[in-house]
Design a protein around this motif. Structure first.
Motif, PDB file in Angstrom:
ATOM      1  N   VAL A 270      31.443  18.582  41.401  1.00 26.66           N
ATOM      2  CA  VAL A 270      32.684  18.794  40.658  1.00 26.66           C
ATOM      3  C   VAL A 270      33.495  19.871  41.379  1.00 26.66           C
ATOM      4  N   GLU A 271      34.745  19.564  41.649  1.00 24.66           N
ATOM      5  CA  GLU A 271      35.671  20.489  42.297  1.00 24.66           C
ATOM      6  C   GLU A 271      36.768  20.831  41.297  1.00 24.66           C
ATOM      7  N   VAL A 272      37.071  22.113  41.129  1.00 25.10           N
ATOM      8  CA  VAL A 272      38.060  22.541  40.137  1.00 25.10           C
ATOM      9  C   VAL A 272      39.364  22.888  40.845  1.00 25.10           C
ATOM     10  N   LEU A 273      40.452  22.234  40.412  1.00 28.74           N
ATOM     11  CA  LEU A 273      41.776  22.458  40.960  1.00 28.74           C
ATOM     12  C   LEU A 273      42.573  23.276  39.949  1.00 28.74           C
ATOM     13  N   ALA A 274      43.056  24.444  40.369  1.00 27.18           N
ATOM     14  CA  ALA A 274      43.852  25.299  39.494  1.00 27.18           C
ATOM     15  C   ALA A 274      45.321  24.899  39.580  1.00 27.18           C
TER      16      ALA A 274
ATOM     17  N   THR B 290      39.479  14.159  22.426  1.00 27.00           N
ATOM     18  CA  THR B 290      39.371  15.442  21.734  1.00 27.00           C
ATOM     19  C   THR B 290      37.927  15.602  21.276  1.00 27.00           C
ATOM     20  N   LEU B 291      37.404  16.822  21.450  1.00 23.62           N
ATOM     21  CA  LEU B 291      36.003  17.090  21.142  1.00 23.62           C
ATOM     22  C   LEU B 291      35.900  18.340  20.288  1.00 23.62           C
ATOM     23  N   ALA B 292      35.103  18.258  19.240  1.00 23.66           N
ATOM     24  CA  ALA B 292      34.823  19.435  18.429  1.00 23.66           C
ATOM     25  C   ALA B 292      33.878  20.357  19.183  1.00 23.66           C
ATOM     26  N   ALA B 293      33.981  21.658  18.898  1.00 23.34           N
ATOM     27  CA  ALA B 293      33.118  22.634  19.558  1.00 23.34           C
ATOM     28  C   ALA B 293      31.656  22.249  19.403  1.00 23.34           C
ATOM     29  N   GLY B 294      30.931  22.311  20.507  1.00 26.39           N
ATOM     30  CA  GLY B 294      29.510  21.984  20.497  1.00 26.39           C
ATOM     31  C   GLY B 294      29.195  20.529  20.780  1.00 26.39           C
ATOM     32  N   THR B 295      30.215  19.684  20.851  1.00 27.19           N
ATOM     33  CA  THR B 295      29.981  18.253  21.093  1.00 27.19           C
ATOM     34  C   THR B 295      29.690  18.001  22.563  1.00 27.19           C
ATOM     35  N   ARG B 296      28.677  17.193  22.817  1.00 28.46           N
ATOM     36  CA  ARG B 296      28.404  16.688  24.164  1.00 28.46           C
ATOM     37  C   ARG B 296      28.617  15.180  24.124  1.00 28.46           C
ATOM     38  N   LEU B 297      29.493  14.693  24.980  1.00 27.62           N
ATOM     39  CA  LEU B 297      29.809  13.272  25.033  1.00 27.62           C
ATOM     40  C   LEU B 297      29.517  12.769  26.436  1.00 27.62           C
TER      41      LEU B 297
ATOM     42  N   GLY C 105      32.579  21.791  29.681  1.00 26.59           N
ATOM     43  CA  GLY C 105      31.646  21.559  30.765  1.00 26.59           C
ATOM     44  C   GLY C 105      31.814  20.129  31.274  1.00 26.59           C
ATOM     45  N   VAL C 106      32.189  19.988  32.533  1.00 25.75           N
ATOM     46  CA  VAL C 106      32.271  18.679  33.185  1.00 25.75           C
ATOM     47  C   VAL C 106      31.032  18.578  34.056  1.00 25.75           C
ATOM     48  N   GLU C 107      30.074  17.764  33.616  1.00 24.14           N
ATOM     49  CA  GLU C 107      28.726  17.815  34.176  1.00 24.14           C
ATOM     50  C   GLU C 107      28.219  19.250  34.032  1.00 24.14           C
ATOM     51  N   GLU C 108      27.953  19.960  35.107  1.00 28.40           N
ATOM     52  CA  GLU C 108      27.422  21.317  35.000  1.00 28.40           C
ATOM     53  C   GLU C 108      28.471  22.389  35.285  1.00 28.40           C
ATOM     54  N   GLN C 109      29.724  21.981  35.447  1.00 23.29           N
ATOM     55  CA  GLN C 109      30.787  22.904  35.824  1.00 23.29           C
ATOM     56  C   GLN C 109      31.699  23.189  34.638  1.00 23.29           C
ATOM     57  N   ASP C 110      31.821  24.453  34.241  1.00 20.10           N
ATOM     58  CA  ASP C 110      32.739  24.814  33.160  1.00 20.10           C
ATOM     59  C   ASP C 110      34.168  24.831  33.695  1.00 20.10           C
ATOM     60  N   VAL C 111      35.087  24.236  32.910  1.00 16.77           N
ATOM     61  CA  VAL C 111      36.484  24.095  33.316  1.00 16.77           C
ATOM     62  C   VAL C 111      37.353  24.632  32.183  1.00 16.77           C
TER      63      VAL C 111
ATOM     64  N   THR D 187      27.868   7.548  34.948  1.00 18.60           N
ATOM     65  CA  THR D 187      28.130   8.202  33.667  1.00 18.60           C
ATOM     66  C   THR D 187      28.859   9.516  33.947  1.00 18.60           C
ATOM     67  N   LEU D 188      29.563   9.992  32.935  1.00 16.96           N
ATOM     68  CA  LEU D 188      30.241  11.286  33.009  1.00 16.96           C
ATOM     69  C   LEU D 188      29.961  12.017  31.709  1.00 16.96           C
ATOM     70  N   ALA D 189      29.555  13.286  31.811  1.00 18.76           N
ATOM     71  CA  ALA D 189      29.205  14.069  30.629  1.00 18.76           C
ATOM     72  C   ALA D 189      30.190  15.208  30.445  1.00 18.76           C
ATOM     73  N   LEU D 190      30.698  15.338  29.212  1.00 15.85           N
ATOM     74  CA  LEU D 190      31.593  16.426  28.837  1.00 15.85           C
ATOM     75  C   LEU D 190      30.954  17.214  27.693  1.00 15.85           C
ATOM     76  N   THR D 191      30.970  18.537  27.798  1.00 14.35           N
ATOM     77  CA  THR D 191      30.438  19.405  26.747  1.00 14.35           C
ATOM     78  C   THR D 191      31.529  20.379  26.325  1.00 14.35           C
ATOM     79  N   ALA D 192      31.904  20.349  25.053  1.00 13.93           N
ATOM     80  CA  ALA D 192      32.970  21.214  24.543  1.00 13.93           C
ATOM     81  C   ALA D 192      32.375  22.533  24.069  1.00 13.93           C
ATOM     82  N   HIS D 193      32.728  23.625  24.737  1.00  9.35           N
ATOM     83  CA  HIS D 193      32.279  24.941  24.297  1.00  9.35           C
ATOM     84  C   HIS D 193      33.160  25.464  23.155  1.00  9.35           C
ATOM     85  N   ASP D 194      34.379  24.948  23.066  1.00  9.85           N
ATOM     86  CA  ASP D 194      35.306  25.238  21.964  1.00  9.85           C
ATOM     87  C   ASP D 194      35.872  23.888  21.525  1.00  9.85           C
ATOM     88  N   ASP D 195      36.649  23.888  20.439  1.00 11.34           N
ATOM     89  CA  ASP D 195      37.443  22.699  20.156  1.00 11.34           C
ATOM     90  C   ASP D 195      38.318  22.439  21.380  1.00 11.34           C
ATOM     91  N   ALA D 196      38.328  21.207  21.853  1.00 11.11           N
ATOM     92  CA  ALA D 196      38.947  20.955  23.151  1.00 11.11           C
ATOM     93  C   ALA D 196      39.626  19.595  23.185  1.00 11.11           C
TER      94      ALA D 196
END
Length: 320
Positions: A22-26, A193-200, A220-226, A240-249
């Protein structure tokens, strides 16, 4: 939407480091008009990357207090060789183009304009818009389709979802839903849209590269926080692609197979050579010069004066 820069930069892509694939573009901030106007945050093209699939331009804006800034008022401007994709989270924008199309885009709906051989259009937020928030996206057309006639389509995708998440698929297929919108290369475009704590975790096409633009929250996009405003790039090869919401997102997921063609992109034009871009600019300038507007390659949108093209750089435009 036009590229609002007075001196559009030529950006050459470089290979960036990727952790966990995962590469993060600012983003970089670009003003849309005068000193009181809204700004957009641009993540594509960037110095690290020019395209994700056929996606060649990602602008993210708002929440913008339209009553204070004047919102969006983008006068008629030209496009070639691309499709524009308008997707809103808040507010309303009226689209008018030289092919005679007129439409309002609202949250949860998509406007898809195909420029092809040439079109001009305007985009203006409606008087009832108090807050403006969304993304403006461009898609490069492949060589065999870049001279198609201009056209416009509108679609309101149904909401899908389950515990902890909802989504709308505006282009391509994802999570069991397929958009009816016509594109000229395989593409994916969806809001989640993902509620905080959701992993999809969801199935994706392994031949696609993907982008995940975070509108708000930390994801979290795979193992990279964005963080909000950043665009995560995911290389092809995953099914597959995994998203983890640390906040409502909220995120916008983009994808497509690597484009495989070199393009020259400057201001609002996508072409293949420096000479072609120069020709497009010359045609637009000739069309809007003098006391009247000539109905040339780009047609006419008559309710506002058109935007002149900025000066070309002193060096040859290079492909990316």
């Amino acid at each position: 939407m036009t590229n609002p820069e007075r001196d559009p930069a030529e950006i050459l892509a470089e290979t960036g480091d990727t952790d966990c694939g995962v590469e993060v573009l600012a983003p970089r901030e670009v003003p849309l008009g005068g000193p009181r106007t809204m700004h957009v945050r641009r993540t594509l093209p960037s110095r690290q990357r020019s395209l994700i699939g056929a996606w060649c331009f990602v602008d993210h804006y708002g929440p913008d207090p339209a009553a204070d800034t004047g919102g969006m008022s983008v006068a008629p401007h030209p496009h070639t060789g691309l499709q524009t994709v308008s997707w809103l989270f808040a507010g309303e924008i009226e689209h008018r183009d030289s092919a005679g199309n007129r439409g309002i885009v609202r949250p949860g709906e998509v406007n898809l304009m195909t420029a092809g051989q040439g079109i001009s259009h305007s985009e203006v937020s409606t008087p009832d818009t108090h807050e403006l928030h969304g993304v403006q996206l461009w898609v490069a057309l492949p060589d065999e389709a870049r001279d198609v006639g201009p056209r416009f389509a509108h679609h309101a995708p149904p909401e899908i979802g389950a515990d902890g998440w909802t989504g709308r698929v505006f282009l391509g297929s994802l999570l069991g839903h397929t958009s009816p919108m016509t594109t000229y290369t395989p593409l994916l475009g969806a809001e989640l849209t993902l509620a905080a704590g959701t992993r999809l975790e969801f199935d994706v096409d392994a031949s696609f590269e993907h982008g995940v633009l975070v509108d708000h929250g930390v994801v979290g996009v795979e193992e990279q926080d964005v963080k909000a405003g950043d665009l995560a790039y995911v290389a092809p090869g995953r099914d597959t692609l995994a998203l983890t919401a640390h906040d409502d997102a909220r995120v916008v997921v983009l994808g497509g197979p690597p484009f495989g063609e070199s393009i020259v992109m400057w201001w609002n034009f996508v072409g293949r050579t420096h000479e072609e871009i120069v020709g497009f600019r010359d045609e637009w300038q000739a069309q809007i010069a003098g006391s009247g507007i000539v109905d040339g390659r780009f047609g006419v949108v008559s309710e506002m004066p058109p935007i002149p093209a900025p000066p070309l750089p002193n060096a040859r435009l290079r492909s990316r």
